[in-house]
Design an enzyme around this catalytic site. Structure first.
Site, PDB file in Angstrom:
ATOM      1  N   LYS A   1       0.834  -1.207   0.000  1.00 13.56           N
ATOM      2  CA  LYS A   1       0.000   0.000   0.000  1.00 13.56           C
ATOM      3  C   LYS A   1       0.865   1.251   0.000  1.00 13.56           C
ATOM      4  O   LYS A   1       0.614   2.212  -0.724  1.00 13.56           O
ATOM      5  CB  LYS A   1      -0.916   0.016   1.220  1.00 13.56           C
ATOM      6  CG  LYS A   1      -1.792   1.265   1.315  1.00 13.56           C
ATOM      7  CD  LYS A   1      -2.174   1.604   2.723  1.00 13.56           C
ATOM      8  CE  LYS A   1      -1.030   2.214   3.492  1.00 13.56           C
ATOM      9  NZ  LYS A   1      -1.437   2.724   4.824  1.00 13.56           N
ATOM     10  N   SER A   2       1.902   1.238   0.841  1.00 13.22           N
ATOM     11  CA  SER A   2       2.750   2.421   0.973  1.00 13.22           C
ATOM     12  C   SER A   2       3.431   2.759  -0.353  1.00 13.22           C
ATOM     13  O   SER A   2       3.499   3.933  -0.744  1.00 13.22           O
ATOM     14  CB  SER A   2       3.806   2.189   2.058  1.00 13.22           C
ATOM     15  OG  SER A   2       3.195   1.982   3.310  1.00 13.22           O
TER      16      SER A   2
ATOM     17  N   GLU B   1       3.335  -0.453  12.564  1.00  9.14           N
ATOM     18  CA  GLU B   1       2.322  -1.245  11.875  1.00  9.14           C
ATOM     19  C   GLU B   1       2.295  -2.688  12.378  1.00  9.14           C
ATOM     20  O   GLU B   1       1.310  -3.400  12.185  1.00  9.14           O
ATOM     21  CB  GLU B   1       2.567  -1.242  10.361  1.00  9.14           C
ATOM     22  CG  GLU B   1       2.564   0.138   9.723  1.00  9.14           C
ATOM     23  CD  GLU B   1       3.923   0.827   9.807  1.00  9.14           C
ATOM     24  OE1 GLU B   1       4.864   0.245  10.408  1.00  9.14           O
ATOM     25  OE2 GLU B   1       4.048   1.945   9.291  1.00  9.14           O
TER      26      GLU B   1
END
Length: 446
Positions: A33-34, A332
């Site tokens: 995603k990043s 995370e």
């Protein structure tokens, strides 16, 4: 902590699969995603058409794609096939009129897109989910004002707000406190090459969390042909707190998105908890993702890790160890590691993560509340958690509309039969395939 789900949630409970024995799996995971959202921003600001290969298709990345499309970019999906992975073809552009951007509850969208909006010649309104209004954006809005942007936020420093673009931004030097999120820095850096003077960002405040993600931003800018300098202004310090992005043309090119190593962690934890073996295919050998930190932590909690041409293989030893760890660079991982710690043979102390109280939910309070409701022993600290392993029982585990809470609950469910995850579909924020891949791993082939 209120155990009720967010208003409007009527989703069914998902029974977290319990493992009958050691799990065995070889998995290919979706893209990061990043990296996907950074690649989309760079492509939308580039000097010509480009492509993002192997993008993650999830709520957060689709929100980013829609936001950049609203700001004038054209994004076309080119479906994957046996000949190669999926691509998103991106052509830069300008909006024809005023627009509204839905940030959902995506930190990258609410922090990466306003600096892009400041380069348009229209008015851009930002709104999002209820939780979005409680997440930190004030420092980046204040920084953009210092750099010449016009922003209306009613003095709240929060969503909703409006950016009134005039087609360009002068740029320059700006100081902000990024101790609440590294994305406050990355958002400014990504758009900085398009500002007249570029941007020098100086952090002043507590420790910046998720430092590897700023390094990812810097590396992706450099890969696009942009000159970036980093420095530490603190005497004797070794951690960057100043970033200088020079103005320049962002190169139009094809950007490849690596598999998301953070989203691999629940599956690696499954090998630890069950004494099984899980291989993540295409694990990157060299990466700006926190792969090395993940391998270190998984090894410390009780696994053997081996990287080969086929990927990363994690094999559980049959014992789960408690650890003491500063997770500031990898917050995370906190939710899944807390779940693992609850199943360990000794206490754990996880610190450096005060800022995760301001993420999709107050994760520290949520983890303590939910695990303790299953007879766990989790105590909140100002900047983390202490976990005392205790025998757990089944029950409902609320997700608080937070994808990381879903992942934590499913790891617990491997060893604790009867856990039901409320609103498990919220994991689609970053990993829509998670429930099906998880069930296939635990239950094996039909």
């Amino acid at each position: 902590m209120d155990r009720q789900q967010p208003p409007g949630d009527g989703s069914p409970r998902w029974p977290a699969p319990a493992a009958a024995g050691p799990v065995r799996a070889h998995l290919t995971l979706p893209g990061s995603k990043s990296m996907t959202n950074r690649a989309l921003v760079l492509a939308a600001l580039a000097g010509g058409p480009g492509a993002v290969t192997n993008p993650l298709r999830a709520r957060d990345t689709l929100l980013m794609a829609r936001a950049l499309t609203a700001l004038g970019a054209a994004i076309e999906e080119d479906g994957g096939s046996a000949a190669g992975p999926e691509r998103w073809l991106v052509s830069p552009g300008q909006p024809a009129g005023d627009v509204r951007v839905d940030v959902g509850n995506a930190g990258t969208v609410m922090r990466f897109v306003p600096p892009v909006a400041a380069l348009t010649a229209v008015t851009v309104g930002f709104h999002g989910d209820a939780r979005a209004s409680q997440r930190p954006v004030g420092p980046i809005l204040a920084a953009l004002r210092e750099l010449g942007a016009v922003i209306d936020d009613g003095g709240r420093g929060a969503i909703p707000f409006t950016v009134r673009g005039n087609g360009s931004l002068a740029g320059g030097v700006v100081t902000l406190d990024a101790s609440a999120s590294s994305q406050l820095v990355s958002g400014l850096l990504l758009a900085a090459p398009r500002y007249g003077k570029g941007v020098e960002v100086r952090h002043q405040g507590g420790r910046v969390p998720s430092a590897p993600h700023i390094a990812m931003t810097v590396q992706m800018l450099r890969d696009a042909g942009i000159e970036v300098e980093t420095a530490c202004r603190q005497p004797g310090g070794g951690v960057a707190d100043t970033w200088r992005v020079h103005p320049g043309m962002i190169g139009s090119r094809t950007q490849f998105v690596e598999p998301d190593v953070v989203n691999a962690v629940p599956f690696l934890a499954a090998a630890v908890v069950t004494g099984g073996s899980v291989t993540i295919r295409d694990w990157p050998r060299q990466t700006c993702q926190p792969a090395a930190q993940i391998v270190d932590l998984i090894t410390r909690v009780g696994a053997r890790c081996e990287t080969t041409a086929g990927g990363l293989t994690v094999t559980g030893t049959g014992t789960v160890h408690g650890i003491t760890a500063d997770l500031a660079d990898v917050p995370e991982l906190a939710s899944v590691l807390t779940a693992v710690a609850a199943l360990a043979d000794s206490p754990s102390r996880l610190t450096g993560i005060a800022h995760i109280r301001q993420q999709e939910t107050d994760r520290l309070a949520a983890l303590a509340t939910e695990i303790n409701a299953l007879s766990g022993g989790v105590t909140e600290l100002p900047d983390g958690l202490v976990v005392e392993p205790r025998p757990l029982h089944g029950g409902v585990f609320a997700s608080y509309d937070d994808h990381r809470l879903v992942m934590a609950a499913t790891v617990l469910g491997l060893a604790v039969p009867g856990i039901e995850v409320q609103n498990a579909a919220t994991v689609g924020k970053t990993f829509p395939e998670f429930p099906s891949l998880w069930s296939a791993m635990v239950e094996g082939p039909p």
